[in-house]
Design a protein around this motif. Structure first.
Motif, PDB file in Angstrom:
ATOM      1  N   LYS A 294      61.188  49.172  51.107  1.00  0.00           N
ATOM      2  CA  LYS A 294      59.788  48.276  51.171  1.00  0.00           C
ATOM      3  C   LYS A 294      58.622  49.078  51.033  1.00  0.00           C
ATOM      4  O   LYS A 294      57.657  48.827  50.655  1.00  0.00           O
ATOM      5  CB  LYS A 294      60.052  47.546  52.470  1.00  0.00           C
ATOM      6  N   TYR A 295      58.575  50.396  51.950  1.00  0.00           N
ATOM      7  CA  TYR A 295      57.361  51.302  51.718  1.00  0.00           C
ATOM      8  C   TYR A 295      57.922  52.535  51.251  1.00  0.00           C
ATOM      9  O   TYR A 295      59.021  52.924  51.089  1.00  0.00           O
ATOM     10  CB  TYR A 295      57.047  51.546  53.336  1.00  0.00           C
ATOM     11  N   SER A 296      56.685  53.207  50.703  1.00  0.00           N
ATOM     12  CA  SER A 296      56.863  54.317  49.980  1.00  0.00           C
ATOM     13  C   SER A 296      57.268  55.649  50.910  1.00  0.00           C
ATOM     14  O   SER A 296      56.920  55.876  52.087  1.00  0.00           O
ATOM     15  CB  SER A 296      55.651  54.916  49.127  1.00  0.00           C
ATOM     16  N   ILE A 297      57.938  56.583  50.344  1.00  0.00           N
ATOM     17  CA  ILE A 297      58.526  57.533  51.274  1.00  0.00           C
ATOM     18  C   ILE A 297      57.171  58.444  51.789  1.00  0.00           C
ATOM     19  O   ILE A 297      56.977  58.795  53.059  1.00  0.00           O
ATOM     20  CB  ILE A 297      59.509  58.637  50.572  1.00  0.00           C
ATOM     21  N   LYS A 298      56.279  58.595  51.002  1.00  0.00           N
ATOM     22  CA  LYS A 298      54.978  59.173  51.434  1.00  0.00           C
ATOM     23  C   LYS A 298      54.308  58.488  52.757  1.00  0.00           C
ATOM     24  O   LYS A 298      53.997  59.133  53.631  1.00  0.00           O
ATOM     25  CB  LYS A 298      54.117  59.433  50.253  1.00  0.00           C
ATOM     26  N   SER A 299      54.174  57.297  52.418  1.00  0.00           N
ATOM     27  CA  SER A 299      53.710  56.282  53.740  1.00  0.00           C
ATOM     28  C   SER A 299      54.530  56.624  54.882  1.00  0.00           C
ATOM     29  O   SER A 299      53.572  56.726  55.992  1.00  0.00           O
ATOM     30  CB  SER A 299      53.651  55.044  53.100  1.00  0.00           C
ATOM     31  N   LEU A 300      55.679  56.433  55.033  1.00  0.00           N
ATOM     32  CA  LEU A 300      56.553  56.772  56.032  1.00  0.00           C
ATOM     33  C   LEU A 300      56.242  57.928  56.659  1.00  0.00           C
ATOM     34  O   LEU A 300      56.190  57.958  58.062  1.00  0.00           O
ATOM     35  CB  LEU A 300      57.970  56.470  55.713  1.00  0.00           C
ATOM     36  N   LEU A 301      56.232  59.180  55.811  1.00  0.00           N
ATOM     37  CA  LEU A 301      56.116  60.290  56.271  1.00  0.00           C
ATOM     38  C   LEU A 301      54.571  60.488  57.091  1.00  0.00           C
ATOM     39  O   LEU A 301      54.360  61.271  58.135  1.00  0.00           O
ATOM     40  CB  LEU A 301      56.522  61.586  55.530  1.00  0.00           C
ATOM     41  N   ALA A 302      53.830  59.925  56.305  1.00  0.00           N
ATOM     42  CA  ALA A 302      52.334  60.019  56.875  1.00  0.00           C
ATOM     43  C   ALA A 302      52.162  59.319  58.190  1.00  0.00           C
ATOM     44  O   ALA A 302      51.590  59.724  59.110  1.00  0.00           O
ATOM     45  CB  ALA A 302      51.307  59.493  55.828  1.00  0.00           C
ATOM     46  N   ILE A 303      52.631  58.271  58.203  1.00  0.00           N
ATOM     47  CA  ILE A 303      52.647  57.442  59.521  1.00  0.00           C
ATOM     48  C   ILE A 303      53.447  58.096  60.717  1.00  0.00           C
ATOM     49  O   ILE A 303      52.801  58.127  61.917  1.00  0.00           O
ATOM     50  CB  ILE A 303      53.172  55.942  59.131  1.00  0.00           C
ATOM     51  N   ALA A 304      54.447  58.587  60.398  1.00  0.00           N
ATOM     52  CA  ALA A 304      55.193  59.355  61.328  1.00  0.00           C
ATOM     53  C   ALA A 304      54.519  60.508  61.796  1.00  0.00           C
ATOM     54  O   ALA A 304      54.345  60.775  63.146  1.00  0.00           O
ATOM     55  CB  ALA A 304      56.381  59.662  60.904  1.00  0.00           C
ATOM     56  N   SER A 305      53.625  61.233  61.164  1.00  0.00           N
ATOM     57  CA  SER A 305      52.913  62.593  61.309  1.00  0.00           C
ATOM     58  C   SER A 305      51.524  62.032  62.193  1.00  0.00           C
ATOM     59  O   SER A 305      51.659  62.741  63.168  1.00  0.00           O
ATOM     60  CB  SER A 305      52.750  63.311  59.983  1.00  0.00           C
ATOM     61  N   ALA A 306      51.158  60.968  61.622  1.00  0.00           N
ATOM     62  CA  ALA A 306      49.888  60.552  62.186  1.00  0.00           C
ATOM     63  C   ALA A 306      50.186  60.136  63.692  1.00  0.00           C
ATOM     64  O   ALA A 306      49.373  60.377  64.517  1.00  0.00           O
ATOM     65  CB  ALA A 306      49.220  59.568  61.584  1.00  0.00           C
ATOM     66  N   VAL A 307      51.195  59.347  63.922  1.00  0.00           N
ATOM     67  CA  VAL A 307      51.544  58.644  65.314  1.00  0.00           C
ATOM     68  C   VAL A 307      51.837  59.884  66.332  1.00  0.00           C
ATOM     69  O   VAL A 307      51.392  59.877  67.495  1.00  0.00           O
ATOM     70  CB  VAL A 307      52.653  58.007  65.218  1.00  0.00           C
ATOM     71  N   THR A 308      52.481  60.783  65.783  1.00  0.00           N
ATOM     72  CA  THR A 308      52.808  62.280  66.657  1.00  0.00           C
ATOM     73  C   THR A 308      51.470  62.775  66.924  1.00  0.00           C
ATOM     74  O   THR A 308      51.262  62.979  68.235  1.00  0.00           O
ATOM     75  CB  THR A 308      53.732  63.100  65.874  1.00  0.00           C
ATOM     76  N   ILE A 309      50.645  62.986  66.035  1.00  0.00           N
ATOM     77  CA  ILE A 309      49.274  63.724  66.400  1.00  0.00           C
ATOM     78  C   ILE A 309      48.432  62.698  67.379  1.00  0.00           C
ATOM     79  O   ILE A 309      47.822  63.349  68.440  1.00  0.00           O
ATOM     80  CB  ILE A 309      48.612  64.050  65.157  1.00  0.00           C
ATOM     81  N   ALA A 310      48.360  61.438  66.972  1.00  0.00           N
ATOM     82  CA  ALA A 310      47.654  60.671  67.748  1.00  0.00           C
ATOM     83  C   ALA A 310      47.897  60.585  69.376  1.00  0.00           C
ATOM     84  O   ALA A 310      46.975  60.609  70.235  1.00  0.00           O
ATOM     85  CB  ALA A 310      47.560  59.259  66.960  1.00  0.00           C
ATOM     86  N   LEU A 311      49.293  60.272  69.391  1.00  0.00           N
ATOM     87  CA  LEU A 311      49.691  60.022  70.915  1.00  0.00           C
ATOM     88  C   LEU A 311      49.819  61.521  71.558  1.00  0.00           C
ATOM     89  O   LEU A 311      49.681  61.221  72.746  1.00  0.00           O
ATOM     90  CB  LEU A 311      51.253  59.789  70.518  1.00  0.00           C
ATOM     91  N   THR A 312      49.921  62.506  70.811  1.00  0.00           N
ATOM     92  CA  THR A 312      49.583  63.767  71.381  1.00  0.00           C
ATOM     93  C   THR A 312      48.514  63.883  72.106  1.00  0.00           C
ATOM     94  O   THR A 312      47.922  64.437  73.219  1.00  0.00           O
ATOM     95  CB  THR A 312      49.747  64.996  70.812  1.00  0.00           C
ATOM     96  N   VAL A 313      47.318  63.464  71.268  1.00  0.00           N
ATOM     97  CA  VAL A 313      45.880  63.572  71.728  1.00  0.00           C
ATOM     98  C   VAL A 313      45.569  62.615  72.914  1.00  0.00           C
ATOM     99  O   VAL A 313      44.878  62.966  73.875  1.00  0.00           O
ATOM    100  CB  VAL A 313      44.967  63.158  70.615  1.00  0.00           C
ATOM    101  N   VAL A 314      46.248  61.495  72.813  1.00  0.00           N
ATOM    102  CA  VAL A 314      46.045  60.277  73.882  1.00  0.00           C
ATOM    103  C   VAL A 314      46.657  60.795  74.965  1.00  0.00           C
ATOM    104  O   VAL A 314      46.175  60.760  76.106  1.00  0.00           O
ATOM    105  CB  VAL A 314      46.434  59.020  73.620  1.00  0.00           C
ATOM    106  N   LEU A 315      47.810  61.515  75.094  1.00  0.00           N
ATOM    107  CA  LEU A 315      48.609  61.922  76.007  1.00  0.00           C
ATOM    108  C   LEU A 315      47.847  63.095  76.944  1.00  0.00           C
ATOM    109  O   LEU A 315      47.977  63.159  78.159  1.00  0.00           O
ATOM    110  CB  LEU A 315      49.891  62.248  75.900  1.00  0.00           C
ATOM    111  N   THR A 316      47.085  63.803  76.168  1.00  0.00           N
ATOM    112  CA  THR A 316      46.452  64.965  76.653  1.00  0.00           C
ATOM    113  C   THR A 316      45.180  64.263  77.533  1.00  0.00           C
ATOM    114  O   THR A 316      45.010  64.927  78.534  1.00  0.00           O
ATOM    115  CB  THR A 316      45.844  65.771  75.488  1.00  0.00           C
TER     116      THR A 316
END
Length: 399
Positions: A71-93
């Motif tokens: 349904k979604y491109s592989i690039k989009s899936l990896l980009a979203i997974a990476s972005a979510v990890t970085i964003a949540l780490t910032v918020v958790l900090t």
């Protein structure tokens, strides 16, 4: 041709980082448990239960990985997974609450599930040759174990010098950032819903056959057995073998180190040894080794058996993924996702089931339950080999 080779190298590198990401998250749970418990003033058992959210987060994307990639491109899936990890780490900090920590663990687990599913599919897709595929999958799995060798050393040093528990998630964000850099200019293969002939007509879906289901069972049993074994090994070494905690930790590192070396060497081995033979022989030696470790409480014997178990155990899971994918002419993402999902079921239930056995039957049977289930994995591999279509379809894997 050079452009194609460069693209293949980049995609292989992305797969390596995907596996390293997942390995970094899973193999460091024990080290992070103490600092997180202390930071939130919670019992380690409570935080350990929260890590079940990570396992659930890991399980769901793997379960639906084939659908997501269609349904979604592989690039989009990896980009979203990476972005979510970085964003949540910032918020958790900024807002380090226990509730947000649980949500972060869940979502980063989901990100790891995506990277695991995508990484496995990429290696299968870009390596049509059976021996190249088996070799590449085993070498890719090396980076999972390599994370288990490197990250605990780094975290142990940092925690010893009073680093915050958040440093673990800073490291996960750094890996995510590297993944974003790598995928920025990468050209990923498309994942079609139907495979088509050159004239545009749709190829009928291939039946999977019994061997794939035996492979799925073996993958489940293998992951369950390995995780139960590694979970209870330190306690067994301290209580039954009477080793001090630092020596017990060294023995655990001995296992992961032997596995990493095995993955490095065995990705050459499968180029010369038929995959079916490699899986059966490795599982037989693995079963003998794990049975020895669990039932002969002598430090020297256990040390030797751990090296054997780590080495011969190393290529089995990735070898199963490769063997399962070779049961059809064209391996769809749903097939890879199914095998990974079955392995992930083992990840979901190993802690609760083995803890129940420990509470009711003691440490001996908690550890030996991994031996019994490992033997089931061996039986699954033998059954898969007995009805395999891979040798007939690809012609290079016969005994």
């Amino acid at each position: 041709m050079d452009v194609q080779k460069d693209s293949k190298r980049r995609l292989n590198l992305i797969a390596y980082v995907c596996y390293f990401f997942t390995g970094a998250l899973i193999t460091t749970l024990g080290l992070v448990l103490g600092p997180v418990s202390a930071a939130f003033h919670k019992d380690p058992g409570f935080i350990g239960q929260m890590f079940t959210l990570l396992n659930f987060g890991l399980f769901v994307p793997i379960l639906v990985g084939g659908v997501l990639m269609q349904k979604y491109s592989i690039k989009s899936l990896l980009a979203i997974a990476s972005a979510v990890t970085i964003a949540l780490t910032v918020v958790l900090t900024v807002v380090p609450s226990i509730t947000l920590f649980g949500f972060t663990v869940l979502m980063i687990g989901a990100a790891a599930g995506i990277t695991m599913a995508v990484g496995s599919y990429l290696v299968v897709r870009i390596n049509p040759d059976p021996k190249d595929r088996s070799s590449s999958l085993i070498f890719t799995d090396f980076f999972f174990s390599f994370a288990g060798v490197v990250l605990p050393v780094i975290l142990g040093y940092l925690f010893k010098h009073n680093a915050s528990w958040l440093v673990m998630y800073f490291l996960m964000s750094a890996i995510s950032l590297l993944l974003i850099v790598l995928i920025a200019k990468a050209k990923f293969p498309t994942v079609e819903r139907e495979v088509k002939h050159e004239d545009g007509t749709i190829v009928a879906k291939e039946p999977w056959g019994k061997a794939i289901y035996y492979v799925c069972f073996a993958a489940f049993a293998f992951i369950y057995a390995e995780l139960v074994f590694t979970m209870w090994l330190p306690t067994y070494l301290q209580d039954a073998v009477k080793l001090p905690i630092d020596t017990a930790a060294l023995y655990v590192t001995l296992y992961w180190g032997s596995k990493a070396i095995g993955l490095w060497l065995n990705h050459y081995t499968v180029r010369y040894v038929p995959l079916r033979s490699f899986l059966i022989v490795s599982a037989i030696i693995g079963a003998a080794s794990i049975a020895t470790i669990a039932n002969v409480p002598q430090a020297t014997v256990i040390g030797i058996a751990l090296v054997c178990f780590g080495f011969f155990n190393s290529g089995i899971y990735s070898g199963l993924i490769s063997y399962g994918s070779l049961q059809v002419k064209v391996s769809p993402p749903s097939l890879i996702s199914t095998i990974l999902t079955c392995g992930s079921v083992g990840t979901l239930i190993f802690a609760s089931v083995s803890a129940y056995i420990f509470s009711n039957y003691g440490l001996h049977w908690a550890l030996n339950s991994s031996v019994i289930v490992y033997v089931f994995a061996l039986i699954g591999i033998i059954l898969a080999g007995s009805c395999s279509k891979a040798e007939e379809l690809h012609g290079k894997l016969g005994l």
